[in-house]
Design a protein around this motif. Structure first.
Motif, PDB file in Angstrom:
ATOM      1  N   ARG A 241       0.826  -1.223   0.000  1.00  0.00           N
ATOM      2  CA  ARG A 241       0.000   0.000   0.000  1.00  0.00           C
ATOM      3  C   ARG A 241       0.852   1.262   0.000  1.00  0.00           C
ATOM      4  N   VAL A 242       1.880   1.305   0.857  1.00  0.00           N
ATOM      5  CA  VAL A 242       2.669   2.538   0.919  1.00  0.00           C
ATOM      6  C   VAL A 242       3.565   2.701  -0.302  1.00  0.00           C
ATOM      7  N   LEU A 243       4.002   1.590  -0.891  1.00  0.00           N
ATOM      8  CA  LEU A 243       4.847   1.692  -2.087  1.00  0.00           C
ATOM      9  C   LEU A 243       4.049   2.077  -3.325  1.00  0.00           C
ATOM     10  N   HIS A 244       2.789   1.689  -3.358  1.00  0.00           N
ATOM     11  CA  HIS A 244       1.998   1.891  -4.575  1.00  0.00           C
ATOM     12  C   HIS A 244       0.801   2.803  -4.326  1.00  0.00           C
ATOM     13  N   LYS A 245       0.937   3.662  -3.333  1.00  0.00           N
ATOM     14  CA  LYS A 245      -0.161   4.563  -2.979  1.00  0.00           C
ATOM     15  C   LYS A 245      -0.460   5.497  -4.143  1.00  0.00           C
ATOM     16  N   ARG A 246      -1.694   5.503  -4.525  1.00  0.00           N
ATOM     17  CA  ARG A 246      -2.142   6.422  -5.567  1.00  0.00           C
ATOM     18  C   ARG A 246      -3.664   6.474  -5.530  1.00  0.00           C
ATOM     19  N   GLU A 247      -4.204   7.474  -6.159  1.00  0.00           N
ATOM     20  CA  GLU A 247      -5.658   7.592  -6.225  1.00  0.00           C
ATOM     21  C   GLU A 247      -6.213   6.492  -7.131  1.00  0.00           C
ATOM     22  N   LEU A 248      -7.296   5.885  -6.694  1.00  0.00           N
ATOM     23  CA  LEU A 248      -7.962   4.901  -7.544  1.00  0.00           C
ATOM     24  C   LEU A 248      -8.698   5.623  -8.669  1.00  0.00           C
ATOM     25  N   LYS A 249      -8.708   5.019  -9.839  1.00  0.00           N
ATOM     26  CA  LYS A 249      -9.466   5.589 -10.954  1.00  0.00           C
ATOM     27  C   LYS A 249     -10.950   5.522 -10.612  1.00  0.00           C
ATOM     28  N   ASP A 250     -11.728   6.402 -11.234  1.00  0.00           N
ATOM     29  CA  ASP A 250     -13.172   6.424 -10.989  1.00  0.00           C
ATOM     30  C   ASP A 250     -13.787   5.044 -11.174  1.00  0.00           C
ATOM     31  N   GLY A 251     -14.628   4.674 -10.228  1.00  0.00           N
ATOM     32  CA  GLY A 251     -15.361   3.417 -10.329  1.00  0.00           C
ATOM     33  C   GLY A 251     -14.624   2.215  -9.776  1.00  0.00           C
ATOM     34  N   LEU A 252     -13.344   2.359  -9.398  1.00  0.00           N
ATOM     35  CA  LEU A 252     -12.580   1.233  -8.870  1.00  0.00           C
ATOM     36  C   LEU A 252     -12.517   1.285  -7.344  1.00  0.00           C
ATOM     37  N   VAL A 253     -12.489   0.113  -6.734  1.00  0.00           N
ATOM     38  CA  VAL A 253     -12.341  -0.006  -5.273  1.00  0.00           C
ATOM     39  C   VAL A 253     -11.367  -1.153  -5.009  1.00  0.00           C
ATOM     40  N   HIS A 254     -10.802  -1.169  -3.802  1.00  0.00           N
ATOM     41  CA  HIS A 254      -9.977  -2.306  -3.405  1.00  0.00           C
ATOM     42  C   HIS A 254     -10.902  -3.445  -2.983  1.00  0.00           C
ATOM     43  N   LEU A 255     -10.581  -4.648  -3.404  1.00  0.00           N
ATOM     44  CA  LEU A 255     -11.407  -5.814  -3.125  1.00  0.00           C
ATOM     45  C   LEU A 255     -11.702  -5.967  -1.636  1.00  0.00           C
ATOM     46  N   GLU A 256     -10.722  -5.680  -0.777  1.00  0.00           N
ATOM     47  CA  GLU A 256     -10.899  -5.883   0.665  1.00  0.00           C
ATOM     48  C   GLU A 256     -12.028  -5.031   1.248  1.00  0.00           C
ATOM     49  N   THR A 257     -12.426  -3.973   0.552  1.00  0.00           N
ATOM     50  CA  THR A 257     -13.476  -3.097   1.075  1.00  0.00           C
ATOM     51  C   THR A 257     -14.883  -3.633   0.790  1.00  0.00           C
ATOM     52  N   LEU A 258     -14.974  -4.663  -0.039  1.00  0.00           N
ATOM     53  CA  LEU A 258     -16.283  -5.186  -0.429  1.00  0.00           C
ATOM     54  C   LEU A 258     -16.737  -6.300   0.520  1.00  0.00           C
ATOM     55  N   PRO A 259     -18.039  -6.373   0.807  1.00  0.00           N
ATOM     56  CA  PRO A 259     -18.538  -7.482   1.619  1.00  0.00           C
ATOM     57  C   PRO A 259     -18.453  -8.804   0.850  1.00  0.00           C
ATOM     58  N   GLU A 260     -18.399  -9.898   1.599  1.00  0.00           N
ATOM     59  CA  GLU A 260     -18.394 -11.226   0.995  1.00  0.00           C
ATOM     60  C   GLU A 260     -19.650 -11.393   0.148  1.00  0.00           C
ATOM     61  N   LYS A 261     -19.534 -12.148  -0.929  1.00  0.00           N
ATOM     62  CA  LYS A 261     -20.590 -12.458  -1.900  1.00  0.00           C
ATOM     63  C   LYS A 261     -20.885 -11.298  -2.864  1.00  0.00           C
ATOM     64  N   THR A 262     -20.105 -10.200  -2.779  1.00  0.00           N
ATOM     65  CA  THR A 262     -20.272  -9.106  -3.739  1.00  0.00           C
ATOM     66  C   THR A 262     -19.766  -9.564  -5.104  1.00  0.00           C
ATOM     67  N   VAL A 263     -20.517  -9.238  -6.137  1.00  0.00           N
ATOM     68  CA  VAL A 263     -20.107  -9.542  -7.505  1.00  0.00           C
ATOM     69  C   VAL A 263     -19.336  -8.332  -8.029  1.00  0.00           C
ATOM     70  N   PHE A 264     -18.171  -8.614  -8.634  1.00  0.00           N
ATOM     71  CA  PHE A 264     -17.324  -7.531  -9.140  1.00  0.00           C
ATOM     72  C   PHE A 264     -16.696  -7.950 -10.464  1.00  0.00           C
ATOM     73  N   SER A 265     -16.145  -6.956 -11.170  1.00  0.00           N
ATOM     74  CA  SER A 265     -15.448  -7.265 -12.425  1.00  0.00           C
ATOM     75  C   SER A 265     -14.031  -6.711 -12.349  1.00  0.00           C
ATOM     76  N   ILE A 266     -13.181  -7.261 -13.216  1.00  0.00           N
ATOM     77  CA  ILE A 266     -11.808  -6.779 -13.321  1.00  0.00           C
ATOM     78  C   ILE A 266     -11.637  -6.126 -14.692  1.00  0.00           C
ATOM     79  N   ALA A 267     -10.448  -5.567 -14.943  1.00  0.00           N
ATOM     80  CA  ALA A 267     -10.208  -4.781 -16.159  1.00  0.00           C
ATOM     81  C   ALA A 267     -10.545  -5.538 -17.441  1.00  0.00           C
ATOM     82  N   SER A 268     -10.335  -6.843 -17.454  1.00  0.00           N
ATOM     83  CA  SER A 268     -10.606  -7.626 -18.675  1.00  0.00           C
ATOM     84  C   SER A 268     -12.090  -7.830 -18.925  1.00  0.00           C
ATOM     85  N   GLY A 269     -12.940  -7.456 -17.935  1.00  0.00           N
ATOM     86  CA  GLY A 269     -14.379  -7.637 -18.077  1.00  0.00           C
ATOM     87  C   GLY A 269     -14.903  -8.914 -17.433  1.00  0.00           C
TER      88      GLY A 269
END
Length: 197
Positions: free
Chosen positions: A135-163
């Motif tokens: 986190r400290v080495l790669h700290k940067r603002e997330l692009k719009d619409g992106l979140v870190h996976l750890e912030t999501l509750p279990e069973k949340t459906v999400f997508s990655i860059a490839s779709g």
């Protein structure tokens, strides 16, 4: 004359890394960003000498930590060839020793230095596997619409860059078990993977 390494490293680190490259000797390449790894070490093979590559899109602090990581592999190979584990005790000791001058020179901001000192207690195969250091080495603002996976509750459906679409599952030690919706295959994701919901 300015060094080719100057844009990639904290300035106080440049002379040390240049000395390592020339003293080894080592083919040192700065590559395009690779999603699978930040750096790579190759031992001498078929007439080629030591080769290290580091992603050129890293910030100077991540570039330095990755470079030290790869030179620790080189030093370990020089001492023991391939008779020891790649990230075993000898590599860990070499990594700690090689990192020391950069800590003494205060090449890192305090937040990063603190994370590195904690990481050095038991360095792992990758700085990615230590979420605090990553986190400290790669700290940067997330692009719009992106979140870190750890912030999501279990069973949340999400997508990655490839779709591709996944459902977040339970945490297994350091990574989350996620199931790809289209195939039912299980993949392990870093807590700080950038995903879209």
């Amino acid at each position: 004359m300015d060094s080719v390494l100057m844009p990639y490293l904290p300035s106080d680190a440049v002379p040390i890394i240049e000395r390592w490259i020339h003293e080894t000797p080592c083919e040192f390449r700065i590559t395009k960003g690779r999603s699978s790894k930040f750096g790579d070490y190759r031992s001498p093979f078929k007439g080629k000498g030591h080769r290290i590559s580091v992603n050129g899109d890293l910030n100077p602090y991540a570039f330095l930590v990755t470079t030290v990581h790869e030179f620790a592999h080189l030093k370990t190979w020089q001492e023991h060839k391939n008779r020891v584990k790649p990230h075993g005790t000898i590599w860990k000791n070499n990594f700690k020793m090689l990192m020391e001058p950069f800590l003494l020179l205060n090449c890192f901001p305090q937040e990063i230095k603190n994370a590195i000192v904690k990481y050095l207690v038991n360095p792992s195969a990758s700085s990615c596997s230590d979420p605090v250091l990553f986190r400290v080495l790669h700290k940067r603002e997330l692009k719009d619409g992106l979140v870190h996976l750890e912030t999501l509750p279990e069973k949340t459906v999400f997508s990655i860059a490839s779709g591709r679409i996944f459902e977040k599952g339970a945490k297994l030690r350091k990574r989350y078990r996620c199931v790809e919706q289209a195939t039912g295959r299980v993949y392990l994701f870093s807590p700080i993977a950038e995903v879209q919901i």
